[in-house]
Design a protein around this motif. Sequence first.
Motif, PDB file in Angstrom:
ATOM      1  N   ASP A   1       0.825  -1.043   0.138  1.00 27.84           N
ATOM      2  CA  ASP A   1       0.049  -0.007  -0.088  1.00 27.84           C
ATOM      3  C   ASP A   1       0.905   1.054   0.010  1.00 27.84           C
ATOM      4  OD1 ASP A   1      -1.813   1.978   0.303  1.00 27.84           O
ATOM      5  OD2 ASP A   1      -3.034   1.094   2.145  1.00 27.84           O
ATOM      6  N   ALA A   2       1.349   1.679  -1.220  1.00 32.32           N
ATOM      7  CA  ALA A   2       2.119   2.990  -1.223  1.00 32.32           C
ATOM      8  C   ALA A   2       1.466   4.056  -0.588  1.00 32.32           C
ATOM      9  CB  ALA A   2       2.417   3.119  -2.776  1.00 32.32           C
ATOM     10  N   SER A   3       0.309   4.174  -0.783  1.00 35.72           N
ATOM     11  CA  SER A   3      -0.132   5.504  -0.345  1.00 35.72           C
ATOM     12  C   SER A   3      -0.219   5.576   1.209  1.00 35.72           C
ATOM     13  CB  SER A   3      -1.907   5.569  -0.427  1.00 35.72           C
ATOM     14  OG  SER A   3      -2.581   4.522  -0.006  1.00 35.72           O
ATOM     15  N   ARG A   4      -0.258   4.552   2.102  1.00 35.22           N
ATOM     16  CA  ARG A   4      -0.099   4.446   3.395  1.00 35.22           C
ATOM     17  C   ARG A   4       1.336   3.945   3.790  1.00 35.22           C
ATOM     18  NH1 ARG A   4      -5.991   2.538   5.835  1.00 35.22           N
ATOM     19  NH2 ARG A   4      -7.077   4.037   4.644  1.00 35.22           N
ATOM     20  N   ASN A   5       2.269   3.846   2.794  1.00 32.07           N
ATOM     21  CA  ASN A   5       3.671   3.390   3.022  1.00 32.07           C
ATOM     22  C   ASN A   5       3.634   2.442   3.837  1.00 32.07           C
ATOM     23  OD1 ASN A   5       6.232   3.751   2.367  1.00 32.07           O
ATOM     24  ND2 ASN A   5       6.533   5.236   4.220  1.00 32.07           N
ATOM     25  N   LYS A   6       2.789   1.136   3.390  1.00 33.75           N
ATOM     26  CA  LYS A   6       2.810  -0.181   4.295  1.00 33.75           C
ATOM     27  C   LYS A   6       2.909  -1.121   3.299  1.00 33.75           C
ATOM     28  CE  LYS A   6      -0.593   0.709   7.808  1.00 33.75           C
ATOM     29  NZ  LYS A   6      -2.065   0.321   8.455  1.00 33.75           N
ATOM     30  N   THR A   7       3.752  -2.189   3.806  1.00 38.32           N
ATOM     31  CA  THR A   7       4.046  -3.497   2.793  1.00 38.32           C
ATOM     32  C   THR A   7       4.035  -4.759   3.945  1.00 38.32           C
ATOM     33  OG1 THR A   7       5.242  -2.280   1.282  1.00 38.32           O
ATOM     34  CG2 THR A   7       5.805  -4.763   1.571  1.00 38.32           C
ATOM     35  N   PHE A   8       3.113  -5.612   3.688  1.00 39.83           N
ATOM     36  CA  PHE A   8       3.253  -6.730   4.815  1.00 39.83           C
ATOM     37  C   PHE A   8       2.604  -7.899   4.210  1.00 39.83           C
ATOM     38  CE2 PHE A   8      -0.792  -4.609   4.929  1.00 39.83           C
ATOM     39  CZ  PHE A   8      -1.614  -5.448   4.799  1.00 39.83           C
ATOM     40  N   SER A   9       3.168  -9.026   4.870  1.00 31.27           N
ATOM     41  CA  SER A   9       2.584 -10.606   4.271  1.00 31.27           C
ATOM     42  C   SER A   9       1.647 -11.108   4.877  1.00 31.27           C
ATOM     43  CB  SER A   9       4.105 -11.224   4.434  1.00 31.27           C
ATOM     44  OG  SER A   9       3.649 -12.548   3.796  1.00 31.27           O
ATOM     45  N   ARG A  10       0.689 -11.948   4.186  1.00 41.17           N
ATOM     46  CA  ARG A  10      -0.250 -12.493   4.431  1.00 41.17           C
ATOM     47  C   ARG A  10      -0.658 -13.612   3.905  1.00 41.17           C
ATOM     48  NH1 ARG A  10      -0.606  -9.314   8.144  1.00 41.17           N
ATOM     49  NH2 ARG A  10      -2.442  -7.906   9.173  1.00 41.17           N
ATOM     50  N   TRP A  11      -1.311 -14.905   4.648  1.00 42.80           N
ATOM     51  CA  TRP A  11      -1.810 -15.855   3.716  1.00 42.80           C
ATOM     52  C   TRP A  11      -2.998 -16.050   4.000  1.00 42.80           C
ATOM     53  CZ3 TRP A  11      -4.029 -19.405   6.533  1.00 42.80           C
ATOM     54  CH2 TRP A  11      -3.910 -19.544   7.939  1.00 42.80           C
ATOM     55  N   THR A  12      -3.651 -16.883   2.974  1.00 36.91           N
ATOM     56  CA  THR A  12      -5.192 -17.150   2.929  1.00 36.91           C
ATOM     57  C   THR A  12      -5.136 -18.750   2.646  1.00 36.91           C
ATOM     58  OG1 THR A  12      -7.306 -16.737   2.359  1.00 36.91           O
ATOM     59  CG2 THR A  12      -5.489 -16.265   0.724  1.00 36.91           C
ATOM     60  N   LYS A  13      -6.231 -19.490   3.023  1.00 38.07           N
ATOM     61  CA  LYS A  13      -6.766 -20.689   2.695  1.00 38.07           C
ATOM     62  C   LYS A  13      -7.999 -20.865   2.690  1.00 38.07           C
ATOM     63  CE  LYS A  13      -5.911 -23.118   6.976  1.00 38.07           C
ATOM     64  NZ  LYS A  13      -5.396 -24.511   7.594  1.00 38.07           N
ATOM     65  N   VAL A  14      -8.710 -21.707   2.251  1.00 36.77           N
ATOM     66  CA  VAL A  14     -10.248 -21.974   2.284  1.00 36.77           C
ATOM     67  C   VAL A  14     -10.734 -21.740   4.049  1.00 36.77           C
ATOM     68  CG1 VAL A  14     -12.257 -23.153   1.841  1.00 36.77           C
ATOM     69  CG2 VAL A  14     -10.407 -23.122   0.391  1.00 36.77           C
ATOM     70  N   ASN A  15     -11.525 -21.208   4.157  1.00 33.62           N
ATOM     71  CA  ASN A  15     -12.122 -20.936   5.777  1.00 33.62           C
ATOM     72  C   ASN A  15     -11.049 -20.165   6.492  1.00 33.62           C
ATOM     73  OD1 ASN A  15     -14.641 -22.454   6.003  1.00 33.62           O
ATOM     74  ND2 ASN A  15     -13.568 -24.222   5.825  1.00 33.62           N
ATOM     75  N   ALA A  16     -10.086 -19.620   5.758  1.00 37.16           N
ATOM     76  CA  ALA A  16      -9.296 -18.529   6.594  1.00 37.16           C
ATOM     77  C   ALA A  16      -8.927 -17.344   5.713  1.00 37.16           C
ATOM     78  CB  ALA A  16      -8.012 -19.297   7.061  1.00 37.16           C
ATOM     79  N   PRO A  17      -9.810 -16.499   5.511  1.00 38.57           N
ATOM     80  CA  PRO A  17      -9.666 -15.321   4.968  1.00 38.57           C
ATOM     81  C   PRO A  17      -9.082 -14.315   5.643  1.00 38.57           C
ATOM     82  CG  PRO A  17     -11.801 -15.277   5.497  1.00 38.57           C
ATOM     83  CD  PRO A  17     -11.166 -16.505   5.916  1.00 38.57           C
ATOM     84  N   PHE A  18      -8.237 -13.296   4.855  1.00 40.44           N
ATOM     85  CA  PHE A  18      -7.757 -12.089   5.556  1.00 40.44           C
ATOM     86  C   PHE A  18      -8.142 -10.895   4.945  1.00 40.44           C
ATOM     87  CE2 PHE A  18      -4.900  -9.904   2.634  1.00 40.44           C
ATOM     88  CZ  PHE A  18      -4.493 -10.805   1.553  1.00 40.44           C
ATOM     89  N   SER A  19      -8.353  -9.854   5.824  1.00 40.48           N
ATOM     90  CA  SER A  19      -9.020  -8.494   5.463  1.00 40.48           C
ATOM     91  C   SER A  19      -8.138  -7.415   5.645  1.00 40.48           C
ATOM     92  CB  SER A  19      -9.960  -8.333   6.233  1.00 40.48           C
ATOM     93  OG  SER A  19     -10.963  -9.061   6.619  1.00 40.48           O
ATOM     94  N   TYR A  20      -8.158  -6.414   4.558  1.00 44.49           N
ATOM     95  CA  TYR A  20      -7.198  -5.165   4.615  1.00 44.49           C
ATOM     96  C   TYR A  20      -8.063  -4.098   3.941  1.00 44.49           C
ATOM     97  CZ  TYR A  20      -3.535  -1.827   4.019  1.00 44.49           C
ATOM     98  OH  TYR A  20      -2.679  -0.581   3.888  1.00 44.49           O
ATOM     99  N   ARG A  21      -8.081  -2.986   4.671  1.00 44.17           N
ATOM    100  CA  ARG A  21      -9.085  -1.727   4.095  1.00 44.17           C
ATOM    101  C   ARG A  21     -10.441  -1.939   3.619  1.00 44.17           C
ATOM    102  NH1 ARG A  21      -4.980   2.221   0.918  1.00 44.17           N
ATOM    103  NH2 ARG A  21      -7.056   3.102   0.272  1.00 44.17           N
ATOM    104  N   GLY A  22     -11.169  -2.977   4.590  1.00 38.47           N
ATOM    105  CA  GLY A  22     -12.432  -3.118   4.083  1.00 38.47           C
ATOM    106  C   GLY A  22     -12.422  -4.491   3.179  1.00 38.47           C
ATOM    107  N   TYR A  23     -11.418  -4.533   2.430  1.00 37.00           N
ATOM    108  CA  TYR A  23     -11.640  -5.915   1.460  1.00 37.00           C
ATOM    109  C   TYR A  23     -11.256  -6.935   2.276  1.00 37.00           C
ATOM    110  CZ  TYR A  23     -11.693  -2.198  -1.984  1.00 37.00           C
ATOM    111  OH  TYR A  23     -12.126  -1.227  -2.820  1.00 37.00           O
ATOM    112  N   THR A  24     -11.901  -8.440   2.015  1.00 40.89           N
ATOM    113  CA  THR A  24     -11.451  -9.495   2.591  1.00 40.89           C
ATOM    114  C   THR A  24     -11.221 -10.548   1.446  1.00 40.89           C
ATOM    115  OG1 THR A  24     -13.368  -9.208   4.164  1.00 40.89           O
ATOM    116  CG2 THR A  24     -12.314 -11.403   3.945  1.00 40.89           C
ATOM    117  N   PHE A  25     -10.051 -11.348   1.591  1.00 41.19           N
ATOM    118  CA  PHE A  25      -9.724 -11.888   0.539  1.00 41.19           C
ATOM    119  C   PHE A  25      -9.784 -13.543   0.776  1.00 41.19           C
ATOM    120  CE2 PHE A  25      -7.169  -8.695  -1.891  1.00 41.19           C
ATOM    121  CZ  PHE A  25      -7.275  -7.746  -0.884  1.00 41.19           C
TER     122      PHE A  25
END
Lengths: 264, 338
Positions: free
Chosen positions: B262-286
């Motif tokens: 996220d260049a606008s907030r100067n953030k970079t981070f790692s996440r993982w997702t699998k079925v039944n384990a989504p992750f969220s960022y800025r209102g979006y869920t993956f």
Amino acid sequence: MNTLLSLGAYCCCLLSAFFFVLKNFKKSRRWEGLGLAFFKAAFAFLSFLVLLRWYRAGRPPFANMYEALVLFAWSVALVYAVFEYLYKAAFLAVPANALCIFLLSLTWPQDAAIKPLMPALQSSWMAVHVVTYFIGYAALALAFVLSAGYLVASRRRPQQAPVLLVMDNLSYQLIIFAFPFITIGMTTGSAWANVAWGSYWFWDPKETCSLITWLVYAVYLHGRLLLGWKQRPAAWLSALGFLATLFTFVGVNYILPGLHSYTQ
Amino acid sequence: MKNTFIGIVRSLGSIKLALILFVVIIVASLVGALLPEELQPKVYYSGWFIALLVLFGLNTLVCTAARLGLGKKKLGSGLTHLSVLVILLGAMVSFFFSVRGVLELEEGRSKDAIVVSQEDKAQCSFHRLGFSVRLDDFSMSWYAVRPEKYDIGVLVKDKDVRRYYSLAPGSRQEVADTGYTVEVLDYMPDFSLTEDMKPAGRSEMPNNPAVLIRIKRGAGVEDRWVFSRHPAMGLSKDPNIKFKFMWMPVVKEFRSTVTVIDASRNKTFSRWTKVNAPFSYRGYTFYQSGYDEENPSYTSLEVVRDPGVAFVFAGFILLNAGLIIMFYPKLGFSRSKR
């Protein structure tokens, strides 16, 4: 071990049925007591079977038709136990036992092997979603048996006969016991779908049919509580509700493909 | 005028209207469920069905308002009917304000927009996320389950014969009208070769499933390894007969590890997702949604922004609480009388 426990439960149910029949010929409370004791033993066997399978599989044992039928039989026995405690409704043991014999008979042709779970089913939501639904379905099945019995018996007896009033009231009590369970089942299923697939409602045929079932019982409850629908109209609605339940539980898996197709 | 308004409000809050709406919703839902999948949205997302739900909501609203109270009896009923309103409100918010799309990625690639399908799925558009997502790793694992029977496709070229067999280990099968007999001798879930080029299984995990098939025709005998994931691989003495080993191991898990930039907030981070384990960022869920068997570096993520979910789940909690308060004190009533 699974087969032994299943066989043990089945034999106890058959013995229970034998003593209930015997009681009809020789009006002795001893035969009824034996019938009840064997049915409670069947419940113990089924409880142990479910727990052992849960432990062995390392997951809730509700992933295929064999496991679903065993859980259904267990739920029927559980609902009987609750109602026996609440209402001393020992006579409910007869239809509950008959239902368990029917359900356990259906397990024989099923594949009893423990199968691994696909990723979508690996969730802690599964246990609460399935168990609450099955307890609800079991109570609705017993309510249906009483309603059907009412519809048949009320053609020969006056509608105010005490036995008919008891059947009508107990069927209603079973439905108000079941309704929160099927509601928890439906809402936890929706919450689970949101975690697994990203939406709480897809209008998938199984979801839609579960909503239809819920709405039919909602009509029953509104009619009974606000418009005083009792006895025959209530019994017909209870029967219709159970038809919807049956279609949701079994029919939709085979007739309408969708997200729940793995339940086949 | 005032009387007309009161009359409309009374009609809206009548139990008869509620029952009629229940029946109409039941019939409409059933009709939708019986339609082919592609036609179902034409019922459930149509104007008349939404209008029906709005009318149902109004009916519930007037009924709830008319029965407001805090007594034990009224509390359960009030909460239950209020919950229906909250759920319907959440559904409306979802319908009008949610965004749902697909993010297809390959390892090392990043994207900052999702593909949003239109209702009829014939057209699609892009929706910018405001940050980008890079796929670092996609991994799959399978259950170590051996097939009970081996599904083998056979092609005999000179006779132009195609057959399909489900063979138990050790059972011989004559390929009719060809003179061939085939038999499955062995199975390796994770086939590999030793340094002296002898077949050896590395593990019980189905990373490279293969069957050893004995082929007989007349006096000729050949033992051939056939691979489920690499049908063209393997040496064959007799090119006249070909096999396909059809074995789909049961997938245990598939997981995407991504970096959110996220260049606008100067953030970079790692996440993982699998079925039944989504992750969220800025209102979006993956959500982990798909993979490609042919391309192990590909993943497909469902991306959702749905402000209606919170309302719906709050409604669910109210609904269950309301029903329990309303009905469970009634249970055992006859026991307390004894």
